[in-house]
Design a protein around this motif. Structure first.
Motif, PDB file in Angstrom:
ATOM      1  N   THR A 268     -39.032 -57.174 -92.595  1.00  0.00           N
ATOM      2  CA  THR A 268     -38.486 -57.648 -93.865  1.00  0.00           C
ATOM      3  C   THR A 268     -39.139 -56.942 -95.043  1.00  0.00           C
ATOM      4  O   THR A 268     -38.452 -56.496 -95.975  1.00  0.00           O
ATOM      5  CB  THR A 268     -38.702 -59.168 -93.996  1.00  0.00           C
ATOM      6  N   LEU A 269     -40.459 -56.829 -95.013  1.00  0.00           N
ATOM      7  CA  LEU A 269     -41.157 -56.149 -96.112  1.00  0.00           C
ATOM      8  C   LEU A 269     -40.748 -54.680 -96.192  1.00  0.00           C
ATOM      9  O   LEU A 269     -40.633 -54.120 -97.288  1.00  0.00           O
ATOM     10  CB  LEU A 269     -42.675 -56.273 -95.920  1.00  0.00           C
ATOM     11  N   ALA A 270     -40.517 -54.069 -95.019  1.00  0.00           N
ATOM     12  CA  ALA A 270     -40.061 -52.678 -95.009  1.00  0.00           C
ATOM     13  C   ALA A 270     -38.666 -52.563 -95.633  1.00  0.00           C
ATOM     14  O   ALA A 270     -38.381 -51.616 -96.388  1.00  0.00           O
ATOM     15  CB  ALA A 270     -40.055 -52.135 -93.580  1.00  0.00           C
ATOM     16  N   VAL A 271     -37.785 -53.525 -95.310  1.00  0.00           N
ATOM     17  CA  VAL A 271     -36.434 -53.521 -95.915  1.00  0.00           C
ATOM     18  C   VAL A 271     -36.526 -53.652 -97.429  1.00  0.00           C
ATOM     19  O   VAL A 271     -35.796 -52.986 -98.168  1.00  0.00           O
ATOM     20  CB  VAL A 271     -35.591 -54.671 -95.311  1.00  0.00           C
ATOM     21  N   VAL A 272     -37.430 -54.509 -97.899  1.00  0.00           N
ATOM     22  CA  VAL A 272     -37.620 -54.669 -99.347  1.00  0.00           C
ATOM     23  C   VAL A 272     -38.026 -53.347 -99.982  1.00  0.00           C
ATOM     24  O   VAL A 272     -37.481 -52.934-101.020  1.00  0.00           O
ATOM     25  CB  VAL A 272     -38.677 -55.755 -99.627  1.00  0.00           C
ATOM     26  N   LEU A 273     -38.975 -52.639 -99.361  1.00  0.00           N
ATOM     27  CA  LEU A 273     -39.438 -51.362 -99.905  1.00  0.00           C
ATOM     28  C   LEU A 273     -38.333 -50.305 -99.868  1.00  0.00           C
ATOM     29  O   LEU A 273     -38.156 -49.537-100.824  1.00  0.00           O
ATOM     30  CB  LEU A 273     -40.663 -50.883 -99.124  1.00  0.00           C
ATOM     31  N   VAL A 274     -37.588 -50.279 -98.767  1.00  0.00           N
ATOM     32  CA  VAL A 274     -36.508 -49.287 -98.650  1.00  0.00           C
ATOM     33  C   VAL A 274     -35.445 -49.525 -99.722  1.00  0.00           C
ATOM     34  O   VAL A 274     -34.984 -48.580-100.381  1.00  0.00           O
ATOM     35  CB  VAL A 274     -35.893 -49.340 -97.234  1.00  0.00           C
ATOM     36  N   CYS A 275     -35.046 -50.787 -99.905  1.00  0.00           N
ATOM     37  CA  CYS A 275     -34.037 -51.082-100.931  1.00  0.00           C
ATOM     38  C   CYS A 275     -34.580 -50.794-102.330  1.00  0.00           C
ATOM     39  O   CYS A 275     -33.823 -50.350-103.212  1.00  0.00           O
ATOM     40  CB  CYS A 275     -33.611 -52.549-100.817  1.00  0.00           C
ATOM     41  N   GLY A 276     -35.878 -51.030-102.532  1.00  0.00           N
ATOM     42  CA  GLY A 276     -36.478 -50.655-103.809  1.00  0.00           C
ATOM     43  C   GLY A 276     -36.427 -49.157-104.032  1.00  0.00           C
ATOM     44  O   GLY A 276     -36.160 -48.690-105.147  1.00  0.00           O
ATOM     45  N   PHE A 277     -36.687 -48.396-102.982  1.00  0.00           N
ATOM     46  CA  PHE A 277     -36.608 -46.929-103.079  1.00  0.00           C
ATOM     47  C   PHE A 277     -35.193 -46.474-103.400  1.00  0.00           C
ATOM     48  O   PHE A 277     -34.978 -45.569-104.228  1.00  0.00           O
ATOM     49  CB  PHE A 277     -37.087 -46.310-101.764  1.00  0.00           C
ATOM     50  N   ILE A 278     -34.201 -47.101-102.755  1.00  0.00           N
ATOM     51  CA  ILE A 278     -32.808 -46.702-102.974  1.00  0.00           C
ATOM     52  C   ILE A 278     -32.392 -46.942-104.426  1.00  0.00           C
ATOM     53  O   ILE A 278     -31.807 -46.062-105.067  1.00  0.00           O
ATOM     54  CB  ILE A 278     -31.882 -47.467-102.006  1.00  0.00           C
ATOM     55  N   THR A 279     -32.684 -48.147-104.952  1.00  0.00           N
ATOM     56  CA  THR A 279     -32.281 -48.425-106.339  1.00  0.00           C
ATOM     57  C   THR A 279     -33.050 -47.569-107.332  1.00  0.00           C
ATOM     58  O   THR A 279     -32.510 -47.187-108.370  1.00  0.00           O
ATOM     59  CB  THR A 279     -32.502 -49.917-106.662  1.00  0.00           C
ATOM     60  N   ALA A 281     -33.995 -44.488-106.670  1.00  0.00           N
ATOM     61  CA  ALA A 281     -33.354 -43.179-106.552  1.00  0.00           C
ATOM     62  C   ALA A 281     -32.014 -43.158-107.287  1.00  0.00           C
ATOM     63  O   ALA A 281     -31.624 -42.126-107.869  1.00  0.00           O
ATOM     64  CB  ALA A 281     -33.150 -42.827-105.078  1.00  0.00           C
ATOM     65  N   ILE A 282     -31.316 -44.277-107.299  1.00  0.00           N
ATOM     66  CA  ILE A 282     -30.040 -44.364-108.026  1.00  0.00           C
ATOM     67  C   ILE A 282     -30.266 -44.223-109.522  1.00  0.00           C
ATOM     68  O   ILE A 282     -29.441 -43.630-110.227  1.00  0.00           O
ATOM     69  CB  ILE A 282     -29.350 -45.712-107.712  1.00  0.00           C
ATOM     70  N   GLY A 283     -31.403 -44.718-110.009  1.00  0.00           N
ATOM     71  CA  GLY A 283     -31.663 -44.682-111.451  1.00  0.00           C
ATOM     72  C   GLY A 283     -31.843 -46.072-112.017  1.00  0.00           C
ATOM     73  O   GLY A 283     -32.020 -46.251-113.223  1.00  0.00           O
ATOM     74  N   ILE A 284     -31.787 -47.086-111.115  1.00  0.00           N
ATOM     75  CA  ILE A 284     -32.077 -48.461-111.512  1.00  0.00           C
ATOM     76  C   ILE A 284     -33.475 -48.779-110.996  1.00  0.00           C
ATOM     77  O   ILE A 284     -33.898 -48.259-109.973  1.00  0.00           O
ATOM     78  CB  ILE A 284     -31.048 -49.442-110.914  1.00  0.00           C
ATOM     79  N   HIS A 285     -34.193 -49.624-111.667  1.00  0.00           N
ATOM     80  CA  HIS A 285     -35.576 -49.946-111.295  1.00  0.00           C
ATOM     81  C   HIS A 285     -35.634 -50.447-109.851  1.00  0.00           C
ATOM     82  O   HIS A 285     -34.734 -51.124-109.366  1.00  0.00           O
ATOM     83  CB  HIS A 285     -36.115 -51.017-112.245  1.00  0.00           C
ATOM     84  N   SER A 286     -36.742 -50.096-109.149  1.00  0.00           N
ATOM     85  CA  SER A 286     -36.900 -50.475-107.746  1.00  0.00           C
ATOM     86  C   SER A 286     -36.911 -51.993-107.550  1.00  0.00           C
ATOM     87  O   SER A 286     -36.550 -52.497-106.480  1.00  0.00           O
ATOM     88  CB  SER A 286     -38.191 -49.883-107.179  1.00  0.00           C
ATOM     89  N   MET A 287     -37.338 -52.746-108.575  1.00  0.00           N
ATOM     90  CA  MET A 287     -37.389 -54.201-108.442  1.00  0.00           C
ATOM     91  C   MET A 287     -35.994 -54.789-108.243  1.00  0.00           C
ATOM     92  O   MET A 287     -35.844 -55.859-107.645  1.00  0.00           O
ATOM     93  CB  MET A 287     -38.009 -54.819-109.694  1.00  0.00           C
ATOM     94  N   PHE A 288     -34.956 -54.096-108.719  1.00  0.00           N
ATOM     95  CA  PHE A 288     -33.594 -54.598-108.577  1.00  0.00           C
ATOM     96  C   PHE A 288     -33.206 -54.675-107.110  1.00  0.00           C
ATOM     97  O   PHE A 288     -32.598 -55.657-106.652  1.00  0.00           O
ATOM     98  CB  PHE A 288     -32.625 -53.698-109.355  1.00  0.00           C
ATOM     99  N   GLY A 289     -33.570 -53.660-106.328  1.00  0.00           N
ATOM    100  CA  GLY A 289     -33.276 -53.674-104.897  1.00  0.00           C
ATOM    101  C   GLY A 289     -34.007 -54.795-104.184  1.00  0.00           C
ATOM    102  O   GLY A 289     -33.449 -55.466-103.307  1.00  0.00           O
ATOM    103  N   ALA A 290     -35.284 -55.029-104.569  1.00  0.00           N
ATOM    104  CA  ALA A 290     -36.056 -56.113-103.957  1.00  0.00           C
ATOM    105  C   ALA A 290     -35.439 -57.466-104.286  1.00  0.00           C
ATOM    106  O   ALA A 290     -35.372 -58.354-103.422  1.00  0.00           O
ATOM    107  CB  ALA A 290     -37.504 -56.052-104.448  1.00  0.00           C
ATOM    108  N   PHE A 291     -34.985 -57.638-105.511  1.00  0.00           N
ATOM    109  CA  PHE A 291     -34.370 -58.904-105.914  1.00  0.00           C
ATOM    110  C   PHE A 291     -33.089 -59.163-105.113  1.00  0.00           C
ATOM    111  O   PHE A 291     -32.848 -60.292-104.669  1.00  0.00           O
ATOM    112  CB  PHE A 291     -34.070 -58.866-107.413  1.00  0.00           C
ATOM    113  N   VAL A 292     -32.289 -58.136-104.922  1.00  0.00           N
ATOM    114  CA  VAL A 292     -31.039 -58.282-104.171  1.00  0.00           C
ATOM    115  C   VAL A 292     -31.329 -58.704-102.732  1.00  0.00           C
ATOM    116  O   VAL A 292     -30.659 -59.583-102.175  1.00  0.00           O
ATOM    117  CB  VAL A 292     -30.231 -56.971-104.204  1.00  0.00           C
ATOM    118  N   VAL A 293     -32.358 -58.119-102.109  1.00  0.00           N
ATOM    119  CA  VAL A 293     -32.719 -58.499-100.742  1.00  0.00           C
ATOM    120  C   VAL A 293     -33.106 -59.978-100.700  1.00  0.00           C
ATOM    121  O   VAL A 293     -32.688 -60.727 -99.804  1.00  0.00           O
ATOM    122  CB  VAL A 293     -33.876 -57.623-100.222  1.00  0.00           C
TER     123      VAL A 293
END
Length: 810
Positions: A268-279, A281-293
């Motif tokens: 789960t923590l790895a998924v949070v980090l990966v989604c943070g990396f993706i957002t 890379a998109i140009g949105i803050h990494s915290m947005f990906g963690a929040f969505v997870v």
């Protein structure tokens, strides 16, 4: 360009030093300097939180103020301090740690958002949320034109407009939950509306923030911003299809009461980090990906709770305060100079308050909410918090907000949150109003009509004492004559600063002060509730399991208010010490001792303190298997009569054998000790007047014992008070339960009164649990309601109780 970049970025620091003995200064290296920074931050913010506790301010206030104090506004004005503790070359490491903590904190914040609850948001809450967003957003855009024409010239117009609108329209959901809990508003109509509206507002704020980030890129092409926003939308849609099924599969393999596999937590923590990396890379803050997870993970079952327990303490207590310091280092209050700057600060603050309060007030009045409640709701929705600082920091990092505008917005957020608690306390006081509710008839167990329903409010704070408490209740139900027994089982849960405490708040249901009914909730979610539900089905006793969620300093208010609302005749509290394997009593949570004392002072009915020594063993005893020997030690006085009344009710149960020991002074010793009788006072309420005297009660007991073999009456003549009482206890030391009054009356009780570390148990209760006592039976110490709102012999301890510093655990 390369030369400028080299000058802007200091040389990287080495990670660790060789030590002072080899000539290295530890604070010139990244790791020891980071440790020093973290320690300073934790100590300062905790001290500020302690100072602000009497004002009932959320901890975020202390953390924001601490960050500002460490920045250029105060301590940072000293160049020596700034270069030594927060040098520019260390800021990269500090902000990396802060943003990593922020990433996981926003993951926890996402876990707090229940999407199913959002779908069932009522019209009132939805209307309040929309009004609390649209009007402040519009006013924020209007204010941005004024700022852009004065102190924010040259910034990107579109991004600046959106950032200002978002900053003024946010309501901090976790901070609001904390304030509502502190003010006892969680289960009121106004609290329910505020929480529902804030949840909708929170989700809308994240959508607007994603839009603002997409518009604030350094590339001026609007097509790039569109691609960023569309890619963000695609990420959310893809995550919504992929993440929930995976975590539902994991949740099905996690069972209540069993440890969660480490593999699932790490994945789960790895998924949070990966989604943070993706957002990112998109140009949105990494915290947005963690929040969505966090939002998408299913909340059913023990898995979500286990995630919170694994992550929250380290993140919330250690890394998140670093984010406030990073914000404080960017906040320079000194940039607000001159009449123009201070005038803009007042303008922004008034605009933020006016938009939220007026928008909420208008919609609330349209839904026919009373004016006082509507005003309170407006101030509650004006609460700011971490999301506000996130918006401002992103705007500062992306050059949308300059130093002066950033400082103005931070002070605005601080002020609007700070005023929420005092204003709401002044305008709306439901907890005090609840205490003034109408009188009810039966506030004691002793009463003229013994066939009337007995209502018991039993409290507990751990699963270990549940079997004994249920066995006590089973013995208390008698033979179900008349209206029988009604039990309210109140689970005491401490509301700390932890995210999981806010997660509990989501379960609030509208059935009283801060507690919620677990009916309709997954049965595996709370073993305590399962135990009481089983007791209800097997014993046919009306049981209402509830949970009180409050801070330790005022959880006694919940107990007393609940007793008043449910018209309980007696509150049964667990003793703060628990029996160990060797039979000794050991303190597990000393702060519950102060809770018991406060309840004794303020309870609207009788109070019993239950010293559990394994009544009935470690498991629940069925009705047909009950076989207890119960002893009442009767010296005289109101409390002893209440204990005797409780014992007589227990004696109605076919499995209970009751022995009543009455202690009287030997004729030759009469008058040697001054007689102290706790007599009725003129302040007594009608519910405790006209009760029988000691002699009338004893006369009835004699008659009952002669006709009923299950009741035995023994009269003991006392010459040497302490020795003779101990001798009598020795005779019945193998009994299962002792019932005693907290403050017995008469010469003998005064003679055995000794200095005790637990005055809440009184002299007889202290004697029974002392290490010198020969019995290891459970003890129920009872104080009868006297209508005065005071407890005898706690008056002197009252000052200590009310001024003591509780050991709140974080």
């Amino acid at each position: 360009m390369a030369t400028n970049a080299t000058k802007a970025c200091p040389a990287p620091m080495k990670a660790t030093s060789n030590g002072v003995f080899q000539g290295d200064n530890p604070i010139d290296f990244a790791l020891p300097l980071a440790i020093l920074q973290i320690v300073i931050v934790i100590v300062l913010t905790r001290v500020l939180a302690y100072i602000l506790r009497p004002l009932r301010q959320p901890r975020v206030i202390a953390e924001v103020i601490g960050g500002i104090m460490l920045g250029p506004s105060l301590l940072g004005r000293s160049k020596v301090f700034l270069d030594a503790v927060f040098p520019k070359k260390s800021l990269t490491v500090l902000e990396t740690l802060a943003n990593l903590g922020l990433l996981f904190f926003l993951f926890l914040a996402g876990l707090e958002i229940d999407t199913k609850a959002l779908r069932h948001t009522g019209k009132k809450a939805l209307g309040i949320a929309l009004a609390g967003i649209t009007l402040p957003f519009a006013l924020g855009i209007g204010t941005s034109f004024v700022l852009k024409a004065t102190i924010s010239k040259g910034v990107d117009s579109t991004a600046f407009l959106v950032f200002m609108g978002v900053a003024l329209s946010i309501t901090a959901f976790p901070v609001l939950a904390r304030i509502l809990a502190e003010l006892k508003l969680l289960t009121t109509e106004i609290g329910r509306l505020a929480m529902s509206a804030a949840a909708v507002n929170d989700v809308a704020a994240w959508i607007l923030l994603a839009l603002a980030i997409a518009l604030s890129g350094s590339n001026t092409s609007p097509l790039v911003s569109l691609w960023v926003f569309l890619s963000g939308c695609a990420f959310v849609i893809g995550a919504a299809f992929i993440i929930p099924p995976i975590f539902r599969w994991i949740a099905r393999r996690c069972h209540e009461g069993e440890p969660i596999e480490e593999t699932y937590i790490c994945a789960t923590l790895a998924v949070v980090l990966v989604c943070g990396f993706i957002t990112d890379a998109i140009g949105i803050h990494s915290m947005f990906g963690a929040f969505v997870v966090g939002v998408l993970i299913p909340k059913e079952g023990p898995f979500a709770g286990a995630l919170v327990e694994k992550v929250e303490d380290l993140v919330s207590g250690l890394f998140l305060p670093l984010y406030f310091v990073a914000s404080g280092l960017k906040t320079n209050v000194a940039t607000i100079q001159g009449a123009q700057s201070w005038g803009l600060l007042v303008l922004v603050t008034l605009t933020a308050c006016f938009g939220k309060i007026l928008g909420t007030l208008g919609v609330s009045l349209a839904f026919k909410i009373p004016m006082r409640e509507a005003i309170t709701l407006g101030f509650l929705m004006n609460t700011k918090g971490l999301v506000e600082l996130i918006v401002l920091n992103i705007g500062k990092d992306r050059k949308v907000l300059n130093d002066q505008t950033f400082a103005i917005m931070v002070l605005m957020a601080l002020f609007t949150t700070f005023i929420t608690t005092p204003v709401v306390m002044a305008v709306y006081k439901p907890a005090r109003r609840a205490k003034k509710e109408g009188e009810y008839k039966h506030r004691t167990v002793e009463r003229e009509n013994t066939n009337s329903q007995l209502r018991i409010l039993t409290c507990f704070h751990g699963a270990g004492s549940i079997p004994s408490m249920i066995n006590l209740l089973e013995a208390s139900r008698g033979i179900e004559k008349g209206e029988g027994l009604c039990v309210y089982a109140l689970h005491l849960r401490e509301l700390s600063e932890r995210s999981s405490a806010i997660l509990m708040v989501h379960k609030v249901r509208k059935n009283g002060m801060p507690f919620w009914n677990r009916r309709g909730v997954n049965a595996h979610a709370d073993q305590v509730v399962v135990a009481f539900q089983a007791f209800q089905q097997l014993s046919r006793v009306n049981v209402r399991p509830m949970t009180a969620i409050s801070s330790m300093s005022d959880i006694h208010e919940d107990i007393c208010t609940t007793a008043a609302r449910k018209k309980a005749a007696i509150v049964i509290l667990p003793f703060h010490k628990h029996q160990q394997l060797d039979g000794s009593l050991e303190t597990t949570r000393g702060d519950y001792r102060w809770v018991n004392r406060r309840v004794l002072l303020e309870a609207p009915c009788s109070v019993g303190i239950f010293v559990d020594r394994g009544l009935g063993g470690s498991s629940q005893v069925s009705a047909q298997d009950v076989s207890y020997s119960v002893v009442v030690l009767f010296f005289g006085g109101r409390d002893d009569r209440e204990a005797l009344a409780y014992g007589l009710r227990m004696a109605e149960h076919p499995g209970i054998a009751l022995t009543v020991f009455r202690f009287v002074v030997s004729p030759e010793r009469v008058g040697e000790i001054v007689n102290v009788e706790v007599s009725n006072t003129n302040n007594e309420s009608q519910s405790v007047k006209n009760l029988k005297s000691d002699e009338e009660i004893i006369s009835e007991i004699r008659k009952i014992s002669s006709a009923d073999e299950s009741i035995k009456f023994v009269e003991k003549r006392i010459e040497n008070a302490a020795a003779d009482v101990r001798s009598a206890i020795e005779e019945v030391r193998r009994s299962n339960l002792f019932l005693v009054g907290r403050m017995p009356g008469g010469e003998i009780a005064l003679a055995i009164r000794e200095n005790s570390e637990c005055p809440e148990l009184g002299p007889v209760g202290s004697l029974l649990i002392s290490p010198e006592s020969s019995t290891k039976a459970s003890v129920l110490v009872i104080q009868q309601y006297n209508g005065t709102g005071t407890a005898p012999d706690l008056a002197s301890a009252g000052t200590e109780v009310l001024t003591s510093t509780d050991k709140d655990s974080d």
